[in-house]
Design an enzyme around this catalytic site. Structure first.
Site, PDB file in Angstrom:
ATOM      1  N   SER A 134      -8.740 -62.133 -31.678  1.00  0.00           N
ATOM      2  CA  SER A 134     -10.155 -61.518 -32.133  1.00  0.00           C
ATOM      3  C   SER A 134      -9.836 -59.995 -32.152  1.00  0.00           C
ATOM      4  CB  SER A 134     -11.267 -61.762 -31.040  1.00  0.00           C
ATOM      5  OG  SER A 134     -12.408 -61.083 -31.387  1.00  0.00           O
ATOM      6  N   TYR A 148     -14.185 -63.032 -22.617  1.00  0.00           N
ATOM      7  CA  TYR A 148     -13.833 -63.156 -24.159  1.00  0.00           C
ATOM      8  C   TYR A 148     -12.825 -62.251 -24.379  1.00  0.00           C
ATOM      9  CZ  TYR A 148     -13.538 -64.534 -28.870  1.00  0.00           C
ATOM     10  OH  TYR A 148     -13.240 -65.046 -30.428  1.00  0.00           O
TER      11      TYR A 148
END
Length: 172
Positions: free
Chosen positions: A144, A157
């Site tokens: 990401s 995350y």
């Protein structure tokens, strides 16, 4: 018409039961690859497998929780048993664990690392010996942009995706 580079290739996609993983599995099959589908939701995997078979490709349903190294190794072993090789691994399985720093717990971090980091690492380490023996293969980690610039509510995350990006950079 299928791409010659993917025609007959053998791919494993983790997180293949929905979302990006499902789309990747279907796209690989549309380009000529046979696909091993790894995720926890067997019913959803069967639906993806049916769609792949309708495209004239082969599909292997491999129920897998990527947080379990043993389950990942079984999925890779089943793929190798069926097709004799793995050309492409797409380590896609992920979970969006959010927490601000004041509310952050070790459990948040452990859950995110288990799926988002170790899930990809388990898969890569499981396919790597066969790829190295053949002298070819591709490992794709889905990470990401959060791995490059953390967002205030995404500490677990961000940490896991940054770790996976780092390992991927070293592997490359």
């Amino acid at each position: 018409m299928s791409s010659p580079s993917l025609q007959g290739q053998i791919a494993i996609v983790t997180g293949a039961s929905s979302g990006i993983g499902k789309a990747i599995a279907l796209a690989l099959a549309a380009e000529g690859a046979h696909v091993a589908l790894a995720a926890r939701n067997v019913a959803a995997l069967e639906e993806v497998a049916a769609r792949i078979r309708a495209l004239g490709r082969e599909a292997l349903v491999a129920p897998t929780d990527v947080t379990s190294r043993e389950q990942v190794e079984r999925a890779v072993a089943a793929t190798l048993e069926r097709w004799g090789r793995v050309d492409i691994l797409v380590a896609n399985a992920g979970v969006y664990v959010r927490s601000s720093i004041p509310e952050l717990t070790v459990e948040h971090m452990e859950r995110s690392m288990a799926v988002n980091f170790y899930g990809g690492l388990h898969a890569a380490l499981a396919v790597m010996p066969a790829m190295l023996t053949r002298g070819q293969g591709h490992i794709v980690f889905l990470t990401s942009m959060d791995a490059r610039k953390g967002l205030p509510l995404d500490a677990p995350y961000v940490a896991a995706k940054a770790a996976l990006s780092g390992v991927g950079g070293v592997m490359r």
